[in-house]
Design an enzyme around this catalytic site. Structure first.
Site, PDB file in Angstrom:
ATOM      1  N   ALA A   1     -30.512   1.697 -31.715  1.00 43.79           N
ATOM      2  CA  ALA A   1     -31.363   0.667 -30.030  1.00 43.79           C
ATOM      3  C   ALA A   1     -32.220   2.057 -29.059  1.00 43.79           C
ATOM      4  O   ALA A   1     -31.958   3.198 -29.440  1.00 43.79           O
ATOM      5  CB  ALA A   1     -29.879   0.850 -29.163  1.00 43.79           C
ATOM      6  N   MET A   2     -33.202   1.398 -28.122  1.00 45.38           N
ATOM      7  CA  MET A   2     -33.621   2.626 -27.832  1.00 45.38           C
ATOM      8  C   MET A   2     -32.647   3.426 -26.858  1.00 45.38           C
ATOM      9  O   MET A   2     -33.705   4.461 -26.055  1.00 45.38           O
ATOM     10  CB  MET A   2     -34.826   1.800 -27.007  1.00 45.38           C
ATOM     11  CG  MET A   2     -34.240   0.406 -25.921  1.00 45.38           C
ATOM     12  SD  MET A   2     -35.737  -0.425 -25.016  1.00 45.38           S
ATOM     13  CE  MET A   2     -34.426  -1.862 -24.131  1.00 45.38           C
ATOM     14  N   ARG A   3     -31.974   2.743 -26.300  1.00 45.82           N
ATOM     15  CA  ARG A   3     -30.751   3.908 -25.755  1.00 45.82           C
ATOM     16  C   ARG A   3     -30.689   5.155 -25.793  1.00 45.82           C
ATOM     17  O   ARG A   3     -30.312   6.200 -25.717  1.00 45.82           O
ATOM     18  CB  ARG A   3     -29.678   3.331 -24.853  1.00 45.82           C
ATOM     19  CG  ARG A   3     -29.105   2.973 -26.317  1.00 45.82           C
ATOM     20  CD  ARG A   3     -27.322   2.136 -25.261  1.00 45.82           C
ATOM     21  NE  ARG A   3     -27.274   1.704 -25.854  1.00 45.82           N
ATOM     22  CZ  ARG A   3     -26.905   0.802 -26.852  1.00 45.82           C
ATOM     23  NH1 ARG A   3     -27.910  -0.237 -26.725  1.00 45.82           N
ATOM     24  NH2 ARG A   3     -25.922   0.019 -27.513  1.00 45.82           N
ATOM     25  N   TYR A   4     -30.614   5.777 -27.056  1.00 49.64           N
ATOM     26  CA  TYR A   4     -30.327   6.678 -28.172  1.00 49.64           C
ATOM     27  C   TYR A   4     -31.523   7.413 -28.436  1.00 49.64           C
ATOM     28  O   TYR A   4     -31.462   7.916 -28.896  1.00 49.64           O
ATOM     29  CB  TYR A   4     -28.923   5.964 -29.441  1.00 49.64           C
ATOM     30  CG  TYR A   4     -28.602   5.483 -29.324  1.00 49.64           C
ATOM     31  CD1 TYR A   4     -27.244   5.660 -29.141  1.00 49.64           C
ATOM     32  CD2 TYR A   4     -28.091   4.209 -29.628  1.00 49.64           C
ATOM     33  CE1 TYR A   4     -25.949   5.054 -27.718  1.00 49.64           C
ATOM     34  CE2 TYR A   4     -26.913   3.544 -29.046  1.00 49.64           C
ATOM     35  CZ  TYR A   4     -26.145   4.300 -28.811  1.00 49.64           C
ATOM     36  OH  TYR A   4     -24.546   3.081 -28.307  1.00 49.64           O
ATOM     37  N   THR A   5     -32.446   6.451 -28.938  1.00 50.43           N
ATOM     38  CA  THR A   5     -33.536   7.473 -29.186  1.00 50.43           C
ATOM     39  C   THR A   5     -34.808   7.900 -28.214  1.00 50.43           C
ATOM     40  O   THR A   5     -34.827   7.135 -27.093  1.00 50.43           O
ATOM     41  CB  THR A   5     -34.867   6.409 -30.253  1.00 50.43           C
ATOM     42  OG1 THR A   5     -35.285   5.578 -29.470  1.00 50.43           O
ATOM     43  CG2 THR A   5     -33.947   5.914 -31.764  1.00 50.43           C
TER      44      THR A   5
END
Length: 750
Positions: A124-128
């Site tokens: 998810a974009m919150r991790y990358t």
């Protein structure tokens, strides 16, 4: 004729449903085509991709910056420029970061951005985290230099570039796919050096043909080492029309006795390929494969191992089957559809595409030079004012101290412009000391040289072309690399037929008098000892292998082909052969053959005619069979005799009246169908009345023994005992000894 909306008494506009639906659908179609699905020929980007790259540059996420959370970028994109779902924007961003999807990635990702096996497995974009790659400078470096048009964003609070000033034809380099309304695009990626070489060729020779451009652009270049096996002429035709297809094939090698696959076609998953092969193994369609392994790791991103069952397996044939039946070979559609410089979508050939891009690039460079020239001229104008101020520094200071409105006074006193006076007044006191004549004149000289150079380039088409060429070659030198997808000529892959997948076990096919057929394993069985239905008996048999079909001859001279691998077992009483073929009504069966396609058989009728035939010529897929033997009136088909060799082989023909004739086999013709030549002479009237006919025709060599049966008596003949019966083909033959005037059968024993 356009329908005019009506206005009612309350001022409400009334539109017919037909008109409203047409307009709404057309508006939506144009929006999808122009603002969502198709790339622009200038920068090769769709709007969402362009907005992601621009938003990241505005966030300062250049290739040298620190990574930032992808959610930050996606938030800026959808909040400022692209009012759509965050997942759509993030997926577009992920695609630009995957080096197995993009030939020259625009986004440098940190974290889980998916894998070739599962491109959708990204975090998810919150991790990358992400930033731009250095290649993105090719699109962004000239953005603030007056090169492109700007337009308001969706809420008119910000401006965004209509197109990015790409320094190379990025529309070909990274390719794209998209589905619009009534049209789609499928542009494959290409090699930077090849595309630049073709662009330079077109720049130098504007009349270059597609064939000449294809001397540089050999084919698309995917971010994988798999082979492109599409023929050269098809690739050139694809670039001419802008439409076509490509085929890619995995790369494999032998490692000991195993098959190792080291490169897969573009966007093909290794786990999916192994799954496809495993499904065939479970369905017993790959008996020659014993094991599969996935040995891929960090050092070998793709390493799939196929273990054959033995070292006798033909690996080339096995891989040909896998190429034809799995994703180890894949076809790709090519449709060079994009938005042109005129703002309209269209499919473009390679020459038209590069010409449009060169037109776009020429205009971009011209605008950049004009923008820089304007800045240089403005700076020179201000420097002229600074020089006046330096030469009259005391008077300038006096005017500023004493005058209420110093600007008009300076303009009147020294004859300078409003801009020059404003620049002098904007100088801080501490900068006055820096206004040294030498430094001013030095900067003037540099800018004057630059001005002259810019004016020279802008005033000469040849110089402008040279500048564009140098910049193209510089980008190719900095970011170019070698081709990854080699072009290889390969034969068309062929999947195994059902028979090729069957093991080649020896079998004996047996048929009864009433046409019941079955197969027994091995060649050492006694077909007469098998059980038969009441009133039925053994008639004939053929020896072969389970992967060979059996060819059956009926009493009308037609041949039928029946697969032998799925015949019922000889443990039972078989099944009617008429369930597999459709012979004419009343026909019976008189012969059976098995063997390789090039095996030879002697076909004959009991009227005394025959010829040599190749088994492959007798086979047919038609259930109604094919006409093979033309029978004389009253004639019947005899059991065919297998031929080992044409040389030094003799033919023995014996009639029911005990006449025997022996002659060389080479005297008979080889034919695919027909009546054949006369083997032994029998008056036709006797054949029609069945007074005399041929009992059997056999082929034998000097090492064989001929055994003739008459009732309960039989006699064996060696070649030396048969000299009396040798003669020319078509003769009447000689009578056998007393007791063999009525012959039942004739056999050959080796």
């Amino acid at each position: 004729m356009t329908e005019i909306p009506e206005i009612d008494s309350e001022g409400t506009e009334q539109v017919s449903m037909k008109l409203y639906a047409e307009k709404a659908y057309l508006d939506y179609s144009m929006y999808v085509i122009l603002d969502r699905a198709l790339p622009h020929v200038g920068d090769g980007l769709k709007p969402v991709q362009r907005r992601i790259v621009y938003a990241m540059s505005e966030l300062g996420l250049k290739s040298t910056a620190k990574f930032k959370k992808s959610a930050r970028t996606v938030g800026d994109v959808i909040g400022k420029f692209h009012p759509h779902g965050d997942s759509a924007a993030y997926e577009a961003m992920v695609l630009m970061a995957q080096d197995f999807s993009y030939r020259y990635p625009l986004v440098d990702g940190q974290g889980n951005w998916g894998s070739p096996d599962d491109p959708k497995s990204f975090a998810a974009m919150r991790y990358t985290e992400s930033r731009l790659t250095s290649y993105s400078d090719v699109l962004l470096s000239e953005l603030g230099q007056g090169t492109v048009e700007w337009a308001p964003n969706f809420d008119s609070t910000l401006d965004e570039p209509v197109v990015l000033p790409a320094q190379v034809p990025n529309v070909l380099l990274n390719g794209t796919t998209g589905i619009a309304v009534g049209m789609a695009t499928d542009i494959p990626p290409h090699n930077l050096r090849e595309v630049v070489a073709a662009t330079v060729r077109l720049l130098e020779s504007p009349k270059s043909t597609v064939e000449e451009l294809c001397e540089h652009v050999l084919a698309p270049d995917f971010p994988t080492n798999a082979e492109i096996i599409t023929p050269r002429e098809e690739i050139v035709a694809m670039y001419k029309s802008g439409r076509g297809g490509l085929r890619m094939r995995a790369v494999w090698e032998r490692d000991g006795g195993d098959i190792v696959i080291s490169a897969l076609p573009y966007q093909v998953s290794g786990s999916r390929v192994l799954e496809q092969i495993a499904q065939q193994m479970q369905a017993k369609k790959l008996p020659m494969v014993s094991d599969l392994r996935d040995e891929s790791d960090h050092e070998n991103p793709t390493r799939l191992v196929i273990v054959p069952r033995s070292n006798r397996v033909d690996l080339e044939a096995l891989m040909g089957h896998l190429f034809a039946s799995t994703d180890l070979e894949r076809s790709y559609r090519v449709n060079l559809n994009m938005i042109g410089t005129d703002g309209r979508p269209g499919v473009k050939g390679l020459d038209r595409l590069l010409r449009e891009w060169l037109s776009f690039r020429t205009e971009t460079v011209r605008r950049r030079l004009e923008y820089r020239l304007d800045r240089v001229l403005k700076r020179l104008h201000i420097l002229d004012g600074y020089l006046v101020a330096y030469l009259n520094i005391d008077e300038v200071i006096h005017i500023i101290r004493t005058e209420d409105k110093p600007k008009p006074a300076l303009m009147a006193r020294f004859g300078i412009s409003d801009i020059q006076a404003e620049a002098i007044l904007d100088l801080k006191l501490r900068n006055l000391a820096k206004l040294e004549e030498m430094s001013i004149r030095g900067e003037q000289d540099e800018l004057q040289q630059e001005r002259d150079q810019l004016q020279l380039v802008l005033g000469s088409e040849a110089r402008l072309k040279t500048l564009i060429k140098k910049e193209l070659l510089a980008v190719a030198e900095k970011y170019g690399d070698e081709r990854r997808s080699p072009l290889v000529v390969r034969e068309e892959a062929r999947a195994f037929s059902e028979l090729e997948l069957v093991s080649a076990d020896p079998i004996t096919v047996v048929m009864s008098e009433k046409g019941w057929i079955r197969a027994a394993k091995g060649h050492d069985i006694d077909p007469t000892s098998l059980s038969y239905k009441a009133g039925d008996n053994y008639k004939m048999c053929a020896f072969g292998r389970s992967n060979q079909p059996v060819v059956i001859l009926d009493s009308t001279g037609r041949a039928y082909t029946v697969p032998s691998h799925n015949l019922p077992s000889a443990r039972g009483q078989g099944e009617p052969v008429t369930g597999r073929i459709n012979p004419p009504s009343g026909a019976t069966f008189g012969g059976m053959m098995m063997g390789a396609e090039d095996a030879l058989f002697l076909l004959a009728s009991d009227a005394g005619y025959g010829f040599v035939a190749k088994l492959g010529d007798l086979q047919t897929k038609n259930r109604a069979g094919k006409a093979v033997i033309s029978l004389p009136k009253g004639g019947q088909v005899l059991q065919p005799a297998p031929i080992v060799s044409l040389e030094e082989t003799l033919v023995a023909a014996v009639t029911s009246e005990g006449r025997l004739l022996i002659f060389p086999l080479v005297d008979l013709p080889q034919m695919a169908r027909g009546k054949g030549n006369k083997i032994i002479s029998i008056p036709s009237a006797r054949v029609q009345s069945r007074e005399e006919y041929v009992i059997g025709v056999q082929v034998f060599t000097a090492q064989d023994t001929l055994v003739i049966h008459s009732g309960k008596r039989h006699q064996s003949f060696k070649l030396k005992d048969l000299e009396h019966y040798r003669g020319e083909r078509g003769r009447r033959g000689n009578k056998l000894p007393r007791g063999f005037q009525k012959v039942d059968s004739m056999l050959v024993e080796s």
